[in-house]
Design a protein around this motif. Structure first.
Motif, PDB file in Angstrom:
ATOM      1  N   LEU A 325      40.552  34.555  26.553  1.00  0.00           N
ATOM      2  CA  LEU A 325      39.691  35.667  26.168  1.00  0.00           C
ATOM      3  C   LEU A 325      38.314  35.539  26.809  1.00  0.00           C
ATOM      4  O   LEU A 325      37.322  36.024  26.279  1.00  0.00           O
ATOM      5  N   CYS A 326      38.274  34.878  27.967  1.00  0.00           N
ATOM      6  CA  CYS A 326      37.021  34.642  28.694  1.00  0.00           C
ATOM      7  C   CYS A 326      37.152  35.226  30.100  1.00  0.00           C
ATOM      8  O   CYS A 326      37.935  34.734  30.920  1.00  0.00           O
ATOM      9  N   ASN A 327      36.385  36.268  30.387  1.00  0.00           N
ATOM     10  CA  ASN A 327      36.492  36.945  31.674  1.00  0.00           C
ATOM     11  C   ASN A 327      36.212  36.009  32.840  1.00  0.00           C
ATOM     12  O   ASN A 327      36.836  36.114  33.901  1.00  0.00           O
ATOM     13  N   GLY A 328      35.264  35.085  32.656  1.00  0.00           N
ATOM     14  CA  GLY A 328      34.938  34.164  33.730  1.00  0.00           C
ATOM     15  C   GLY A 328      36.099  33.256  34.081  1.00  0.00           C
ATOM     16  O   GLY A 328      36.440  33.072  35.255  1.00  0.00           O
ATOM     17  N   TYR A 329      36.728  32.689  33.066  1.00  0.00           N
ATOM     18  CA  TYR A 329      37.865  31.802  33.319  1.00  0.00           C
ATOM     19  C   TYR A 329      39.025  32.586  33.926  1.00  0.00           C
ATOM     20  O   TYR A 329      39.679  32.131  34.885  1.00  0.00           O
ATOM     21  N   ILE A 330      39.289  33.771  33.364  1.00  0.00           N
ATOM     22  CA  ILE A 330      40.389  34.602  33.850  1.00  0.00           C
ATOM     23  C   ILE A 330      40.180  34.956  35.322  1.00  0.00           C
ATOM     24  O   ILE A 330      41.084  34.828  36.151  1.00  0.00           O
ATOM     25  N   ALA A 331      38.973  35.392  35.664  1.00  0.00           N
ATOM     26  CA  ALA A 331      38.669  35.795  37.037  1.00  0.00           C
ATOM     27  C   ALA A 331      38.791  34.612  37.991  1.00  0.00           C
ATOM     28  O   ALA A 331      39.386  34.727  39.069  1.00  0.00           O
ATOM     29  N   ALA A 332      38.217  33.488  37.614  1.00  0.00           N
ATOM     30  CA  ALA A 332      38.234  32.312  38.484  1.00  0.00           C
ATOM     31  C   ALA A 332      39.658  31.823  38.709  1.00  0.00           C
ATOM     32  O   ALA A 332      40.044  31.476  39.837  1.00  0.00           O
ATOM     33  N   SER A 333      40.424  31.770  37.660  1.00  0.00           N
ATOM     34  CA  SER A 333      41.799  31.316  37.783  1.00  0.00           C
ATOM     35  C   SER A 333      42.594  32.225  38.715  1.00  0.00           C
ATOM     36  O   SER A 333      43.331  31.757  39.588  1.00  0.00           O
ATOM     37  N   GLY A 334      42.418  33.523  38.555  1.00  0.00           N
ATOM     38  CA  GLY A 334      43.127  34.472  39.398  1.00  0.00           C
ATOM     39  C   GLY A 334      42.721  34.377  40.862  1.00  0.00           C
ATOM     40  O   GLY A 334      43.568  34.444  41.763  1.00  0.00           O
ATOM     41  N   LEU A 335      41.429  34.217  41.112  1.00  0.00           N
ATOM     42  CA  LEU A 335      40.959  34.133  42.494  1.00  0.00           C
ATOM     43  C   LEU A 335      41.423  32.841  43.174  1.00  0.00           C
ATOM     44  O   LEU A 335      41.822  32.843  44.339  1.00  0.00           O
ATOM     45  N   LEU A 336      41.372  31.745  42.457  1.00  0.00           N
ATOM     46  CA  LEU A 336      41.719  30.457  43.049  1.00  0.00           C
ATOM     47  C   LEU A 336      43.221  30.305  43.283  1.00  0.00           C
ATOM     48  O   LEU A 336      43.634  29.621  44.231  1.00  0.00           O
ATOM     49  N   LYS A 337      44.027  30.948  42.436  1.00  0.00           N
ATOM     50  CA  LYS A 337      45.478  30.737  42.502  1.00  0.00           C
ATOM     51  C   LYS A 337      46.261  31.970  42.919  1.00  0.00           C
ATOM     52  O   LYS A 337      47.474  31.894  43.114  1.00  0.00           O
ATOM     53  N   GLY A 338      45.585  33.106  43.039  1.00  0.00           N
ATOM     54  CA  GLY A 338      46.256  34.312  43.471  1.00  0.00           C
ATOM     55  C   GLY A 338      46.929  35.091  42.362  1.00  0.00           C
ATOM     56  O   GLY A 338      47.370  36.222  42.557  1.00  0.00           O
ATOM     57  N   ASP A 339      47.022  34.498  41.174  1.00  0.00           N
ATOM     58  CA  ASP A 339      47.652  35.140  40.034  1.00  0.00           C
ATOM     59  C   ASP A 339      47.206  34.386  38.786  1.00  0.00           C
ATOM     60  O   ASP A 339      46.526  33.362  38.878  1.00  0.00           O
ATOM     61  N   VAL A 340      47.601  34.870  37.613  1.00  0.00           N
ATOM     62  CA  VAL A 340      47.331  34.178  36.361  1.00  0.00           C
ATOM     63  C   VAL A 340      48.648  34.071  35.602  1.00  0.00           C
ATOM     64  O   VAL A 340      49.283  35.082  35.305  1.00  0.00           O
ATOM     65  N   GLY A 341      49.059  32.821  35.313  1.00  0.00           N
ATOM     66  CA  GLY A 341      50.306  32.582  34.597  1.00  0.00           C
ATOM     67  C   GLY A 341      50.091  31.670  33.408  1.00  0.00           C
ATOM     68  O   GLY A 341      48.985  31.170  33.172  1.00  0.00           O
TER      69      GLY A 341
END
Length: 457
Positions: A325-341
């Motif tokens: 529920l943290c936009n910063g973590y969600i965004a960073a994870s998606g950018l670094l890994k290409g997706d969020v799982g």
């Protein structure tokens, strides 16, 4: 002068007068789509460590063998099985959502209806009818609210919907139906404090209310009475749980538009309020080809609800419940890994300094929207170290009815979910389960479906 709207009377009539044979093909198809999706995320949710703690707790609640826990297959009292399965559906924030209502409609509903269906040997046609009407009740109530969340609407509205759905499955009508909803209303629970703190109890509020719905129907069938004016009474839902409301959505849609067709998929296991950020960043990356290392700053402009739900900053020591529920973590994870799982919220990922550093570059701001329940539009702006800037405005976030996941993406999510269970499902078992849902209306007993939800390893 028009007659005043009696909200509970409209819903009771809708529940009593709707039969399976009246459901449009599109409604049945949507119901099957989101049953498949919800079973998938519920299977995946078995992997969360707190499930074992919950199982330990429910051992104290009785020993009857009425319904099963998905994946691991333990036989428990129906209310206990529903509590665990409901928790498994919602504990990774991967379950579908009705955006205008701000209700995750299937978590409380499917977990309780499946358990109750096992107890009473109900058919899958009865399940489809029950789910359809349950989602209508939960989301039409939610859509009438014009104020921001205080109580956890997915659990409280979900409980009322689930109670209605079980009554529809059993053909309960009249005074007994009204009593069941009143008894459920007398017990519904769920607060946004768990959300603010990032507490695992947020998802457990789903499980609590799944069990509550079953107990409410049992009590009504035993002859107990409940309050009747549970929506507009002086201490009814709209006055006690919410600050303001408008009954026009209920008046205009009940019996005319089945709400299961308006539900959004969640492509990513995060709060839906963070999906616009991921969707926007993925679109910008596909168009402009920048890498996470090139990013100097990310600004997200979004409605008040998104700021409230996921605008929190990244912080050292955050757990999975907070990070989802943290936009910063969600965004960073998606950018670094290409997706969020689902694996992106493991202890190793939560301690990753690269995610923390990039996440600290993300800020969420209010946009021009004043609707306290809106989840769109979202504007994502990216500034690179080079000084180059990109931005995108998203009106329809990926997974919404206006920008839906196609069948291939739905099945890819389902397969990934099943493979991430605490006991991973084999490919042949996943394929069999998909086929069972495709042919759902042909299943004469819900127990035959639950057989396929238990891992064979």
């Amino acid at each position: 002068m028009s007659q005043p709207i009696n909200a509970i009377a409209l819903l009771l009539a809708h529940i009593e007068n709707t039969a399976y044979e009246q459901l449009p093909d599109t409604t049945i198809a949507a119901c099957k789509t989101f049953i498949l999706d919800s079973l998938g995320v519920g299977i995946s949710g078995s992997r969360v460590p707190q499930v074992s703690q919950l199982k330990q707790a429910v051992k104290q609640w009785g020993q009857a063998e009425q319904a099963q826990v998905w994946v691991t297959g333990e036989w428990l009292p129906a209310a206990s099985a529903a509590a665990i399965n409901g928790y498994q559906i919602h504990n990774q924030e991967w379950d579908c959502v009705h955006e205008p209502a701000v209700v995750h409609p299937m978590a409380v509903i499917l977990s309780s209806l499946m358990a109750y269906g096992q107890v009473h040997n109900l058919s899958a046609k009865q399940l489809i009818l029950g789910v359809t009407l349950a989602v209508d009740v939960a989301t039409l109530i939610g859509q009438c609210v014009t104020s921001s969340l205080k109580f956890f609407r997915p659990s409280v509205c979900g409980c009322l919907g689930a109670t209605a759905g079980m009554c529809a499955m059993l053909g309960v009508k009249g005074e007994m139906l009204a009593n069941a909803l009143g008894i459920a209303y007398s017990q519904i629970s769920g607060t946004m404090q768990s959300h603010v703190e990032g507490s695992p109890m947020l998802a457990m509020q789903i499980g609590v209310n799944a069990a509550t719905a079953i107990r409410a129907v049992d009590m009504a069938r035993a002859g107990l009475e409940g309050p009747k004016d549970i929506l507009q009474g002086p201490y009814g839902y709209f006055h006690l749980f919410e600050d303001s409301y408008d009954l026009a959505p209920l008046r205009d849609k009940v019996g005319r538009e089945f709400q299961i067709e308006q539900v959004s998929h969640k492509p990513f296991p995060t709060g839906r309020a963070g999906h616009g950020t991921i969707d926007g960043l993925q679109r910008l990356q596909r168009t402009h080809g920048f890498s996470a290392k090139e990013v100097a700053k990310i600004d997200v402009y979004a409605p008040p609800l998104i700021n409230k739900l996921v605008g929190r900053p990244v912080k050292l020591g955050m757990d999975a419940s907070y990070a989802k529920l943290c936009n910063g973590y969600i965004a960073a994870s998606g950018l670094l890994k290409g997706d969020v799982g689902v694996t992106d919220f493991s202890a190793d990922c939560l301690a990753d300094p690269d995610i923390f550093t990039l996440g600290a570059k993300v800020d969420t701001h209010l946009n021009h929207v004043t609707d306290p329940n809106a989840l769109a539009p979202v504007r994502v702006e990216v500034r690179l170290i080079s000084g180059q800037q990109y931005q995108i405005e998203i009106a329809d976030v990926l997974g919404s009815p206006q920008n839906p996941l196609d069948r291939q993406a739905q099945l890819a999510k389902f397969r990934a979910a099943c493979k991430s269970a605490i006991v991973p499902f084999a490919e042949d078992k996943i394929a069999f389960l998909i086929k069972r849902i495709d042919q759902l209306e042909q299943i004469p007993n819900i127990n035959h479906l639950v057989d396929a939800l238990v891992s064979n390893r």
